[in-house]
Design an enzyme around this catalytic site. Structure first.
Site, PDB file in Angstrom:
ATOM      1  N   ASP A 167       0.832  -1.206   0.000  1.00 13.94           N
ATOM      2  CA  ASP A 167       0.000   0.000   0.000  1.00 13.94           C
ATOM      3  C   ASP A 167       0.868   1.258   0.000  1.00 13.94           C
ATOM      4  O   ASP A 167       1.958   1.258   0.576  1.00 13.94           O
ATOM      5  CB  ASP A 167      -0.899  -0.029   1.256  1.00 13.94           C
ATOM      6  CG  ASP A 167      -2.081   0.905   1.130  1.00 13.94           C
ATOM      7  OD1 ASP A 167      -2.285   1.477   0.041  1.00 13.94           O
ATOM      8  OD2 ASP A 167      -2.806   1.068   2.123  1.00 13.94           O
ATOM      9  N   ASN A 205     -10.650  -2.973  -5.979  1.00  9.01           N
ATOM     10  CA  ASN A 205      -9.866  -2.002  -6.758  1.00  9.01           C
ATOM     11  C   ASN A 205     -10.525  -1.638  -8.093  1.00  9.01           C
ATOM     12  O   ASN A 205     -10.161  -0.638  -8.723  1.00  9.01           O
ATOM     13  CB  ASN A 205      -8.438  -2.524  -7.023  1.00  9.01           C
ATOM     14  CG  ASN A 205      -7.540  -2.493  -5.801  1.00  9.01           C
ATOM     15  OD1 ASN A 205      -6.627  -3.295  -5.656  1.00  9.01           O
ATOM     16  ND2 ASN A 205      -7.779  -1.549  -4.898  1.00  9.01           N
TER      17      ASN A 205
END
Ligand code: FPP
Length: 238
Positions: free
Chosen positions: A16, A64
């Site tokens: 991330d 996503n």
């Protein structure tokens, strides 16, 4: 039973912070994802060096897809290229590459490339490198239930469903439990990753953004893990 932690057999990583890393440099998010790919290469090498058996990287979640189409396309392109370009190198290093996730919404060409990379490295006996792609932990559990349902309808399942039956019906049936979960960028969430396999994982969070995550960071995570006292629900003996 208390088990002293040494080298984790299965390390899973939530990569991330690519977007924030790019923003800090006043660059588009694509710049961060491309830099993130370089960290993937570093961490794969570091994991081999450390003697990790299985490294699972969260490359793209089912959630996503909610990002702008151009960013989704860019991330998919970085992943597709990386797998196509690296598969020969992985084979040469005896690394078995596998994909964990749904094929829904992936292009036929992408699926063909993934199949080719998986077949090329299928006989490799060194580290196993798993890309969780178009993946979520809830998808995996649901898919497992669907597989069990199909087995039951075919008459191949006893009514006394066991833990072993469930595990064997997962999309990757032999996926081991996660020993160490690493998440970069300071967020402290599991984000629908490997929900089943994380049951007794040790968690390691670092502020470092993924493109800055390197071999030293990986070593720090392993050192922290080695200090953990894993009790698996039993009593502390010290
Ligand atoms: C999270 O950062 C990253 C992703 C959603 C994509 C992960 C992809 C890569 C690391 C590219 C290379 C991958 C492989 C498998 C070769 P973010 O965009 O959520 O960052 P932010 O939270 O700072 O916005």
């Amino acid at each position: 039973m208390t088990e002293l932690s040494a080298v984790p057999a299965h390390v899973a990583v939530i990569m991330d912070g690519n977007g924030r890393w790019a923003k800090q440099r006043m660059q588009p998010r694509s710049f961060g994802h491309r830099a993130g790919r370089k960290s993937v290469d570093k961490i794969v090498a570091a994991a081999v060096q450390a003697g990790i058996d299985t490294l699972t990287l969260f490359a793209f979640s089912t959630e996503n897809w909610n990002r702008p189409a151009a960013e989704v396309e860019l991330i998919m392109d970085v992943i597709r290229r990386s797998i196509a370009e690296e598969s020969q190198r992985l084979k040469a290093q005896n690394i078995r590459m596998r994909i964990l996730g749904s094929r829904e919404r992936l292009s036929e060409e992408m699926c063909r490339q993934f199949d080719a990379a998986e077949s090329l490295t299928a006989d490799c006996t060194g580290m196993q490198l798993i890309f969780a792609l178009n993946y979520s932990g809830q998808w995996e559990i649901l898919q497992t239930c669907r597989n069990l349902l199909a087995q039951a309808q075919a008459g191949g399942l006893s009514e006394e469903l066991s833990l072993q039956d469930f595990e064997a019906a997962r999309p990757i049936a032999d996926l081991p439990p996660v020993d160490l979960l690493i998440r970069s960028s300071g967020e402290m969430r599991i984000s629908n990753f490997l929900l089943w396999e994380l049951a007794y994982a040790e968690l390691y969070f670092t502020e470092t953004l993924w493109p800055d995550f390197d071999e030293q960071e990986f070593q720090r995570a392993l050192a922290a893990y080695a200090q953990r006292d894993r009790r698996f629900g039993a009593l502390c003996t010290t």
